[in-house]
Design a protein around this motif. Structure first.
Motif, mmCIF file in Angstrom:
data_model
loop_
_atom_site.group_PDB
_atom_site.id
_atom_site.type_symbol
_atom_site.label_atom_id
_atom_site.label_comp_id
_atom_site.label_asym_id
_atom_site.label_seq_id
_atom_site.Cartn_x
_atom_site.Cartn_y
_atom_site.Cartn_z
ATOM 1 N N SER A 8 0.832 -1.203 0.000
ATOM 2 C CA SER A 8 0.000 0.000 0.000
ATOM 3 C C SER A 8 0.863 1.248 0.000
ATOM 4 O O SER A 8 0.594 2.219 -0.696
ATOM 5 C CB SER A 8 -0.927 -0.014 1.214
ATOM 6 O OG SER A 8 -1.683 1.165 1.275
ATOM 7 N N THR A 9 1.960 1.214 0.810
ATOM 8 C CA THR A 9 2.835 2.373 0.897
ATOM 9 C C THR A 9 3.525 2.647 -0.430
ATOM 10 O O THR A 9 3.615 3.783 -0.886
ATOM 11 C CB THR A 9 3.896 2.140 1.986
ATOM 12 O OG1 THR A 9 3.235 1.905 3.226
ATOM 13 C CG2 THR A 9 4.798 3.362 2.122
ATOM 14 N N ASP A 12 1.075 4.113 -2.836
ATOM 15 C CA ASP A 12 0.748 5.495 -2.502
ATOM 16 C C ASP A 12 1.857 6.430 -2.958
ATOM 17 O O ASP A 12 1.617 7.536 -3.442
ATOM 18 C CB ASP A 12 0.542 5.637 -0.988
ATOM 19 C CG ASP A 12 -0.757 5.011 -0.529
ATOM 20 O OD1 ASP A 12 -1.598 4.721 -1.402
ATOM 21 O OD2 ASP A 12 -0.917 4.789 0.676
ATOM 22 N N LYS A 87 -11.396 2.379 -3.744
ATOM 23 C CA LYS A 87 -10.089 2.161 -3.139
ATOM 24 C C LYS A 87 -9.826 0.683 -2.909
ATOM 25 O O LYS A 87 -8.675 0.235 -2.916
ATOM 26 C CB LYS A 87 -10.004 2.912 -1.811
ATOM 27 C CG LYS A 87 -9.606 4.370 -1.907
ATOM 28 C CD LYS A 87 -8.119 4.519 -2.131
ATOM 29 C CE LYS A 87 -7.654 5.941 -1.921
ATOM 30 N NZ LYS A 87 -6.184 6.083 -2.147
ATOM 31 N N TRP A 214 -11.466 9.925 6.508
ATOM 32 C CA TRP A 214 -10.043 10.211 6.319
ATOM 33 C C TRP A 214 -9.204 9.442 7.325
ATOM 34 O O TRP A 214 -8.188 8.825 6.967
ATOM 35 C CB TRP A 214 -9.777 11.710 6.460
ATOM 36 C CG TRP A 214 -8.336 12.065 6.223
ATOM 37 C CD1 TRP A 214 -7.760 12.409 5.031
ATOM 38 C CD2 TRP A 214 -7.279 12.058 7.186
ATOM 39 N NE1 TRP A 214 -6.414 12.626 5.200
ATOM 40 C CE2 TRP A 214 -6.088 12.420 6.503
ATOM 41 C CE3 TRP A 214 -7.225 11.796 8.559
ATOM 42 C CZ2 TRP A 214 -4.855 12.512 7.162
ATOM 43 C CZ3 TRP A 214 -5.999 11.874 9.213
ATOM 44 C CH2 TRP A 214 -4.835 12.244 8.520
ATOM 45 N N TYR A 215 -9.620 9.452 8.582
ATOM 46 C CA TYR A 215 -8.863 8.757 9.625
ATOM 47 C C TYR A 215 -8.845 7.251 9.364
ATOM 48 O O TYR A 215 -7.803 6.596 9.490
ATOM 49 C CB TYR A 215 -9.478 9.050 10.996
ATOM 50 C CG TYR A 215 -8.716 8.401 12.135
ATOM 51 C CD1 TYR A 215 -7.607 9.033 12.691
ATOM 52 C CD2 TYR A 215 -9.096 7.161 12.648
ATOM 53 C CE1 TYR A 215 -6.889 8.442 13.728
ATOM 54 C CE2 TYR A 215 -8.387 6.561 13.675
ATOM 55 C CZ TYR A 215 -7.278 7.212 14.202
ATOM 56 O OH TYR A 215 -6.567 6.606 15.216
ATOM 57 N N ASN A 218 -6.478 6.364 6.429
ATOM 58 C CA ASN A 218 -5.062 6.708 6.560
ATOM 59 C C ASN A 218 -4.413 6.322 7.885
ATOM 60 O O ASN A 218 -3.186 6.340 7.987
ATOM 61 C CB ASN A 218 -4.878 8.224 6.361
ATOM 62 C CG ASN A 218 -5.230 8.673 4.971
ATOM 63 O OD1 ASN A 218 -4.470 8.484 4.031
ATOM 64 N ND2 ASN A 218 -6.408 9.270 4.820
ATOM 65 N N ARG A 219 -5.226 5.955 8.876
ATOM 66 C CA ARG A 219 -4.651 5.709 10.195
ATOM 67 C C ARG A 219 -5.074 4.388 10.827
ATOM 68 O O ARG A 219 -4.760 4.153 11.991
ATOM 69 C CB ARG A 219 -5.014 6.871 11.152
ATOM 70 C CG ARG A 219 -4.420 8.214 10.787
ATOM 71 C CD ARG A 219 -2.897 8.213 10.994
ATOM 72 N NE ARG A 219 -2.323 9.515 10.756
ATOM 73 C CZ ARG A 219 -1.862 9.931 9.584
ATOM 74 N NH1 ARG A 219 -1.930 9.116 8.523
ATOM 75 N NH2 ARG A 219 -1.343 11.130 9.441
ATOM 76 N N ARG A 224 -5.608 0.528 5.609
ATOM 77 C CA ARG A 224 -4.455 0.005 4.868
ATOM 78 C C ARG A 224 -4.855 -1.206 4.037
ATOM 79 O O ARG A 224 -4.384 -1.387 2.910
ATOM 80 C CB ARG A 224 -3.325 -0.350 5.837
ATOM 81 C CG ARG A 224 -2.684 0.864 6.509
ATOM 82 C CD ARG A 224 -1.406 0.487 7.220
ATOM 83 N NE ARG A 224 -1.640 -0.389 8.372
ATOM 84 C CZ ARG A 224 -1.909 0.033 9.599
ATOM 85 N NH1 ARG A 224 -1.987 1.337 9.832
ATOM 86 N NH2 ARG A 224 -2.091 -0.820 10.591
ATOM 87 N N ARG A 227 -6.736 0.035 0.918
ATOM 88 C CA ARG A 227 -5.829 0.598 -0.084
ATOM 89 C C ARG A 227 -5.025 -0.496 -0.764
ATOM 90 O O ARG A 227 -4.843 -0.481 -1.986
ATOM 91 C CB ARG A 227 -4.902 1.633 0.566
ATOM 92 C CG ARG A 227 -5.641 2.798 1.210
ATOM 93 C CD ARG A 227 -4.771 4.018 1.417
ATOM 94 N NE ARG A 227 -3.435 3.721 1.884
ATOM 95 C CZ ARG A 227 -3.056 3.671 3.157
ATOM 96 N NH1 ARG A 227 -3.953 3.859 4.118
ATOM 97 N NH2 ARG A 227 -1.798 3.451 3.481
ATOM 98 N N ASN A 297 -9.561 11.483 -1.866
ATOM 99 C CA ASN A 297 -9.342 11.975 -0.504
ATOM 100 C C ASN A 297 -10.677 12.498 0.027
ATOM 101 O O ASN A 297 -11.309 13.338 -0.616
ATOM 102 C CB ASN A 297 -8.307 13.105 -0.528
ATOM 103 C CG ASN A 297 -7.928 13.576 0.862
ATOM 104 O OD1 ASN A 297 -8.767 13.748 1.731
ATOM 105 N ND2 ASN A 297 -6.635 13.785 1.069
#
Length: 364
Positions: A8-9, A12, A87, A214-215, A218-219, A224, A227, A297
């Motif tokens: 995922s990273t 991104d 996503k 959003w949280y 992304n968190r 994860r 994504r 986003n």
């Protein structure tokens, strides 16, 4: 889970590079909008009674902001749902259908139970059930996602007015109570921005949903997984996470969020109207444009929706005040023309690598 997170990273980081031109385009659009508003403001100071001055007054009025927030609610919720689904790798263009079915179910549920809260929940359940059907067809039976999404829209477009005809004797339902407004003392009296603190409950819920989405994306571990499912499902599968379950969860979540939007839209006027394209009138498709323009986003989707809804609110005011001296039919096209121009300036949005692709555990 490490492999899935790393996949995922990496994706991104690649997306950030590929989307540099898009980000630049969005920046130019924002700067152009600010510059245009500033020029209108200067012209309004110089000649407040001119057409330009009156136009600026409409744009910065509290009532226009209030209408913008109200018009944004169903679009933002549908856009958030579309972000989660796409996503994860499932393109859900049936958001319009989810809004339609939830709007009808919310009114019918309220009519039957006598409770706005119960009706709201019934609307969400109806939308989630339809999204579940879409998920099964696309994930389990590997149907073409675009065709399946269109089918969901067409099913809802025909089913909701038909059910209204059966129950109420016409395409429009009976009226129910609306949700009213929640007013925050003192803050509601602030010029212009006071509209944010004197709004219906779904408006506040919209801002909470954007922050929560959003949280989550992304968190959290689920974010994860979502994504990674849309970018590199094989790596996620190798990490021991069931890709199908992640996609099912994401699509069902799109149904829940769209259900909130459809129910809020219905309770805004206290009725479901099923004539023509129904009361939803393309908001689900606009939501798709919103999250694409917002680059997947949630905050970006909110901003792009506010742009469209703001222009829509302005054109509604212009029709009643005849400031520009142009036909109403031309004024009504302002939001749509602006969206086309903005999309042309922004350029290509990078979609998730595996969006629209089917995946089965163990595939090579």
């Amino acid at each position: 889970m490490t492999d899935g997170t790393e996949a995922s990273t990496r994706s991104d980081e690649g997306g950030a590079t590929a989307g540099t031109s898009g980000l630049s385009g969005r920046l130019w659009v924002a700067l152009a909008a600010v510059a245009l508003l500033a020029l209108l403001g200067v012209a309004a100071v110089v000649a407040p009674e001119s057409s330009v001055g009156r136009l600026f007054g409409v744009i910065v009025s509290t009532s226009t902001l209030a209408a913008t927030l109200r018009l944004s609610v169903p679009i933002v919720f549908a856009a958030l749902g579309g972000i989660f689904a796409e996503k994860s790798g499932v393109i859900n263009i049936g958001l319009e259908g989810l809004l339609i079915i939830s709007a009808f179910a919310a009114i019918y549920g309220t009519d039957v139970t006598g409770s706005l809260l119960a009706g709201f929940l019934i609307g969400v359940l109806a939308s989630t059930a339809l999204a579940g059907l879409f998920a099964v067809v696309c994930i389990e039976f590997r149907a073409d996602q675009i065709i399946a999404g269109l089918a969901i829209w067409l099913i809802a477009l025909g089913l909701a007015p038909f059910l209204s005809q059966v129950v109420y004797g016409g395409p429009n339902t009976d009226s129910v109570d609306t949700l009213g407004t929640w007013t925050v003392p003192v803050l509601a009296d602030v010029p212009l921005l006071g509209a944010v603190f004197d709004a219906a409950p779904p408006v506040y819920l919209m801002f909470v949903a954007v922050a929560a989405a959003w949280y989550t994306l992304n968190r959290t571990a689920f974010g994860r997984w979502v994504r990674a499912s849309g970018e590199n499902p094989r790596a996620l599968d190798t990490a021991g996470v069931d890709v199908s379950r992640v996609r099912y969860a994401a699509v069902l979540l799109s149904g829940v969020l769209s259900g909130f939007g459809g129910a809020a839209l219905a309770f805004n006027i206290g009725q479901f109207t099923g004539n023509g394209p129904t009361m939803v009138n393309g908001k689900g498709f606009i939501a798709i444009v919103a999250y694409l323009f917002g680059n997947y986003n949630p905050v970006g989707a909110l901003g792009s929706t506010m742009l469209f809804a703001g222009l829509d609110a302005v054109q509604l005011r212009l029709q009643t005040q005849q400031i520009l001296g142009v036909p109403d039919a031309l004024v009504q096209t302002i939001p749509f023309v602006a969206v086309i121009v903005v999309l042309a300036l922004v350029g290509r949005t990078r979609i998730p690598e595996a969006a629209g692709d089917h995946y089965e555990s163990g595939e090579e």
